[in-house]
Each structure stands twice: as structure tokens, then as C-alpha cells.
Scaffold this active site. Structure first.
Site, PDB file in Angstrom:
ATOM      1  N   LYS A  30      -0.663   4.983   4.626  1.00  0.00           N
ATOM      2  CA  LYS A  30      -1.557   4.046   5.322  1.00  0.00           C
ATOM      3  C   LYS A  30      -1.175   3.924   6.796  1.00  0.00           C
ATOM      4  O   LYS A  30      -0.009   3.718   7.131  1.00  0.00           O
ATOM      5  CB  LYS A  30      -1.520   2.678   4.619  1.00  0.00           C
ATOM      6  CG  LYS A  30      -2.556   1.725   5.177  1.00  0.00           C
ATOM      7  CD  LYS A  30      -2.849   0.592   4.218  1.00  0.00           C
ATOM      8  CE  LYS A  30      -3.827  -0.406   4.810  1.00  0.00           C
ATOM      9  NZ  LYS A  30      -5.124   0.185   5.149  1.00  0.00           N
ATOM     10  N   HIS A  66       0.837  -1.199   0.000  1.00  0.00           N
ATOM     11  CA  HIS A  66       0.000   0.000   0.000  1.00  0.00           C
ATOM     12  C   HIS A  66       0.874   1.252   0.000  1.00  0.00           C
ATOM     13  O   HIS A  66       2.065   1.191   0.324  1.00  0.00           O
ATOM     14  CB  HIS A  66      -0.918   0.035   1.226  1.00  0.00           C
ATOM     15  CG  HIS A  66      -2.108  -0.873   1.089  1.00  0.00           C
ATOM     16  ND1 HIS A  66      -2.061  -2.204   1.412  1.00  0.00           N
ATOM     17  CD2 HIS A  66      -3.372  -0.633   0.644  1.00  0.00           C
ATOM     18  CE1 HIS A  66      -3.250  -2.751   1.175  1.00  0.00           C
ATOM     19  NE2 HIS A  66      -4.057  -1.823   0.715  1.00  0.00           N
TER      20      HIS A  66
HETATM   21  N1  NAI Z   1     -12.779  -1.057   2.885  1.00  0.00           N
HETATM   22  C1  NAI Z   1     -12.249  -0.560   1.771  1.00  0.00           C
HETATM   23  O1  NAI Z   1     -12.641  -0.903   0.637  1.00  0.00           O
HETATM   24  C2  NAI Z   1     -11.184   0.471   1.886  1.00  0.00           C
HETATM   25  C3  NAI Z   1     -10.796   0.901   3.122  1.00  0.00           C
HETATM   26  N2  NAI Z   1      -9.915   1.927   3.256  1.00  0.00           N
HETATM   27  C4  NAI Z   1      -9.720   2.393   4.626  1.00  0.00           C
HETATM   28  O2  NAI Z   1     -10.438   3.612   4.777  1.00  0.00           O
HETATM   29  C5  NAI Z   1      -9.804   4.451   5.725  1.00  0.00           C
HETATM   30  C6  NAI Z   1      -9.593   5.828   5.118  1.00  0.00           C
HETATM   31  O3  NAI Z   1      -8.702   5.747   4.042  1.00  0.00           O
HETATM   32  P1  NAI Z   1      -8.233   7.059   3.256  1.00  0.00           P
HETATM   33  O4  NAI Z   1      -9.404   7.858   2.811  1.00  0.00           O
HETATM   34  O5  NAI Z   1      -7.254   6.587   2.267  1.00  0.00           O
HETATM   35  O6  NAI Z   1      -7.475   7.849   4.422  1.00  0.00           O
HETATM   36  P2  NAI Z   1      -7.253   9.424   4.548  1.00  0.00           P
HETATM   37  O7  NAI Z   1      -6.190   9.603   5.574  1.00  0.00           O
HETATM   38  O8  NAI Z   1      -7.059  10.033   3.211  1.00  0.00           O
HETATM   39  O9  NAI Z   1      -8.648   9.946   5.133  1.00  0.00           O
HETATM   40  C7  NAI Z   1      -9.058   9.797   6.460  1.00  0.00           C
HETATM   41  C8  NAI Z   1      -9.811  11.050   6.836  1.00  0.00           C
HETATM   42  O10 NAI Z   1     -10.413  10.892   8.125  1.00  0.00           O
HETATM   43  C9  NAI Z   1     -10.421  12.175   8.711  1.00  0.00           C
HETATM   44  N3  NAI Z   1     -10.599  12.106  10.157  1.00  0.00           N
HETATM   45  C10 NAI Z   1      -9.687  12.239  11.156  1.00  0.00           C
HETATM   46  N4  NAI Z   1     -10.295  12.132  12.354  1.00  0.00           N
HETATM   47  C11 NAI Z   1     -11.596  11.926  12.092  1.00  0.00           C
HETATM   48  C12 NAI Z   1     -12.739  11.746  12.920  1.00  0.00           C
HETATM   49  N5  NAI Z   1     -12.640  11.761  14.268  1.00  0.00           N
HETATM   50  N6  NAI Z   1     -13.934  11.534  12.346  1.00  0.00           N
HETATM   51  C13 NAI Z   1     -14.038  11.502  10.983  1.00  0.00           C
HETATM   52  N7  NAI Z   1     -13.001  11.698  10.155  1.00  0.00           N
HETATM   53  C14 NAI Z   1     -11.790  11.903  10.708  1.00  0.00           C
HETATM   54  C15 NAI Z   1      -9.102  12.815   8.334  1.00  0.00           C
HETATM   55  O11 NAI Z   1      -9.258  14.211   8.341  1.00  0.00           O
HETATM   56  C16 NAI Z   1      -8.910  12.295   6.909  1.00  0.00           C
HETATM   57  O12 NAI Z   1      -9.364  13.241   5.970  1.00  0.00           O
HETATM   58  C17 NAI Z   1      -8.537   3.704   6.138  1.00  0.00           C
HETATM   59  O13 NAI Z   1      -8.794   3.002   7.328  1.00  0.00           O
HETATM   60  C18 NAI Z   1      -8.301   2.724   4.985  1.00  0.00           C
HETATM   61  O14 NAI Z   1      -7.599   1.581   5.375  1.00  0.00           O
HETATM   62  C19 NAI Z   1      -9.350   2.541   2.189  1.00  0.00           C
HETATM   63  C20 NAI Z   1      -9.668   2.129   0.928  1.00  0.00           C
HETATM   64  C21 NAI Z   1     -10.598   1.057   0.668  1.00  0.00           C
HETATM   65  O1  LIG Z   2      -5.682   2.166   3.107  1.00  0.00           O
HETATM   66  C1  LIG Z   2      -5.953   1.832   1.927  1.00  0.00           C
HETATM   67  O2  LIG Z   2      -5.652   2.536   0.957  1.00  0.00           O
HETATM   68  C2  LIG Z   2      -6.685   0.571   1.726  1.00  0.00           C
HETATM   69  N1  LIG Z   2      -7.125  -0.062   2.775  1.00  0.00           N
HETATM   70  C3  LIG Z   2      -7.910  -1.242   2.794  1.00  0.00           C
HETATM   71  C4  LIG Z   2      -7.249  -2.332   3.599  1.00  0.00           C
HETATM   72  O3  LIG Z   2      -6.646  -2.024   4.648  1.00  0.00           O
HETATM   73  O4  LIG Z   2      -7.348  -3.500   3.226  1.00  0.00           O
HETATM   74  C5  LIG Z   2      -8.398  -1.667   1.437  1.00  0.00           C
HETATM   75  C6  LIG Z   2      -7.527  -1.299   0.275  1.00  0.00           C
HETATM   76  O5  LIG Z   2      -6.539  -2.257   0.099  1.00  0.00           O
HETATM   77  C7  LIG Z   2      -6.963   0.109   0.353  1.00  0.00           C
END
Ligand code: NAI
Ligand SMILES: O=C(O)C1=N[C@H](C(=O)O)C[C@H](O)C1
Length: 238
Positions: free
Chosen positions: A137, A133
Site C-alpha cells: 500500500k 493493510h
Molecule cells: N475505494 C476502495 O474500495 C478501495 C481502494 N483501493 C485503492 O485503489 C488503489 C489501487 O489499489 P491496488 O489495485 O491494490 O494497487 P496496485 O498497485 O495493485 O494497482 C495500481 C495500478 O495502477 C497502475 N498505474 C500506475 N500509473 C498509472 C497511471 N498513470 N494511470 C493508470 N494506472 C496507473 C499500476 O500499473 C498498477 O497496476 C489504491 O489507491 C488503493 O488504496 C484499494 C482497494 C479498495
Molecule cells: O489499498 C488497499 O488495499 C485498500 N485501500 C483502501 C483505503 O485506503 O482505505 C480501501 C481498502 O481498505 C483497501
């Protein structure tokens, strides 16, 4: 559909673009402690949480207490998953959590289970998982890698657990690499002295995760209870 985005980072923004293109409206964008917002101020059909590990449980359960259905993709908070599902049921709300909402990864999950069933009796092969990743992350290993490991463990009685970076004989090693701009690559390998069998999923952008989350939200909107992405994609896996 009126959507609240709990977390407005890379994924929140990708979800906004896809949701608006599908005719939905973003009515709230939460990017810090949810206590600074009043969920009663706006009409919300569904909340989509892609935030940070330490905020996810509070975001999700605050929405449940307002009887708002929640789709969550945040990884790294699952020690509290059972507590969250209990609150969902008590509040008569609705919930889908998935470590990965991409339809391709959900197909990959089915392949992983099938391959694990086939390999469980072949003692000459050792299994390992690698995830790569982007460098921002926060959690390691990825939620998807943990799901892959758990699927293998439920198929193979010789594997009891997974470990980051190393493993005993009854464990699956999971290697986490961080490289700039990688959206998410997961590989499951079975290695013997004779050959290697590998399955791999590589995300080319965040679009697949975001589309899957919006599809899940459309599916969940008028439901009550706790579901998984497998329920959403049931027709695909018949
Ligand atoms: N399940 C899936 O398909 C996927 C899961 N993810 C997960 O999603 C999460 C977010 O990923 P990204 O958007 O890439 O991260 P990012 O770091 O770009 O965004 C996270 C956001 O949460 C905000 N934040 C901080 N404290 C907060 C609070 N108390 N309440 C609400 N928001 C708050 C931050 O300001 C930031 O903008 C991660 O845990 C990642 O692993 C990411 C991609 C796919
Ligand atoms: O943080 C990410 O970017 C992603 N997080 C998810 C994970 O922890 O599996 C899903 C995806 O791979 C992207």
C-alpha cells in the site's frame, strides 16, 4: 456496459472478474500515463479508476472531458477532490468517489457515526483508529481510516483533526500497520480506565471492494452529477 479500467493492478483485475461475471465488457485497460491512450478510440459507458495517488486526478478529469462517468476508489489524492468535482460539473459528467466501496464498510461507516454521536459527551473515553493493510500500500493512513476520522470529527465538537501515530487532546490518533497479505482491517476504539468499546471491519478479500465499485458503476452509468456511495446504497440506509 462497456467499462474502461483506469488502473489495472490488484483492484483492476478483481473488478474485471466481477464485471465480466455480471455481463459487462472491459474495453480498455490503462496501466500507465493516460496520455498514452486515446479514449475516443473505443465506446466507453463508464470508467473505473483504481490507480495510484499521483495519477488519479488526471485519469478522472481526462474521462470527464470525454463526458465519461467515473467511479474512483483510488486513495491518497483527495487534496484535488474539489477541483475534480468542479470539472465534473463543468463537463456535465458524472462522478462517484468512495474511500471504500465495500457494502460492509458502508454499513460500518453508519455504525461509526452512530457510535460517535453516543460517545461525544462521555469525556472519560479516548477514541483512536487503527488500520492494517498489505505491505504494497502506497498511502498511510488508509482512505477508509481518514473517512472514519472525519465522520467522528463531524459528530464530536471536541475533536478538530486527526494525526498519524499520535494526537493532541482535540485530535484523533490514527495508527497504520503494514502486514503481508492483509486486505484491509479497520478498528475504532473508545478506551477508558474501566473498559474499552470497539467496532471493527475486516475484509477477507478484495471481492467486496470490487463488487461495490461495479454496483456503483451500474448505478452511475446514465446519471450526471457528483454522488457518494450513500446515494448508491440509499435503500439500505432508509
Ligand atoms: N475505494 C476502495 O474500495 C478501495 C481502494 N483501493 C485503492 O485503489 C488503489 C489501487 O489499489 P491496488 O489495485 O491494490 O494497487 P496496485 O498497485 O495493485 O494497482 C495500481 C495500478 O495502477 C497502475 N498505474 C500506475 N500509473 C498509472 C497511471 N498513470 N494511470 C493508470 N494506472 C496507473 C499500476 O500499473 C498498477 O497496476 C489504491 O489507491 C488503493 O488504496 C484499494 C482497494 C479498495
Ligand atoms: O489499498 C488497499 O488495499 C485498500 N485501500 C483502501 C483505503 O485506503 O482505505 C480501501 C481498502 O481498505 C483497501
Amino acid at each position: 456496459m462497456k467499462i474502461a479500467l483506469l488502473g489495472y493492478g490488484k483492484m483492476g483485475k478483481a473488478i474485471e472478474e466481477i464485471a465480466v461475471n455480471r455481463g459487462h465488457e472491459i474495453v480498455l485497460r490503462v496501466s500507465e500515463d493516460i496520455e498514452s491512450y486515446n479514449l475516443n478510440d473505443v465506446e466507453i459507458d463508464v470508467a473505473i479508476d483504481f490507480s495510484i495517488p499521483k495519477a488519479a486526478f488526471k485519469n478522472i478529469t481526462t474521462a470527464f472531458k470525454q463526458h465519461i462517468p467515473v467511479v474512483s476508489g483510488t486513495t491518497g489524492w483527495l487534496d484535488d477532490y474539489d477541483k475534480a468535482t468542479k470539472i465534473c460539473k463543468t463537463e456535465d459528467a458524472a462522478f462517484i468517489y468512495a474511500s471504500n466501496f465495500s457494502i460492509g464498510v458502508n454499513v460500518f461507516f453508519e455504525l461509526n457515526k452512530k457510535l460517535a454521536q453516543m460517545m461525544k459527551g462521555l469525556q472519560d473515553y479516548s477514541v483512536e483508529i487503527e488500520e492494517i493493510h498489505h505491505t504494497q500500500k502506497l498511502d498511510a493512513p488508509s482512505g477508509t481510516a481518514i473517512s472514519l476520522a472525519q465522520q467522528i470529527i463531524s459528530e464530536n465538537p471536541n475533536k478538530k483533526n486527526w494525526q498519524l501515530d499520535h494526537a493532541d487532546k482535540d485530535e484523533i490518533p490514527v495508527y497504520a500497520k503494514r502486514i503481508t497479505d492483509v486486505h484491509g482491517t479497520h478498528t475504532v476504539s473508545y478506551k477508558s480506565t474501566i473498559d474499552t468499546i470497539e467496532i471493527m471491519h475486516m475484509a477477507h478479500s478484495r471481492q467486496g471492494f470490487a463488487l461495490g465499485a461495479v454496483i456503483a458503476a451500474e448505478w452511475l452509468k446514465d446519471k450526471k452529477g457528483v454522488y457518494s456511495m450513500k446515494d448508491v446504497l440509499a435503500s439500505l440506509f432508509e
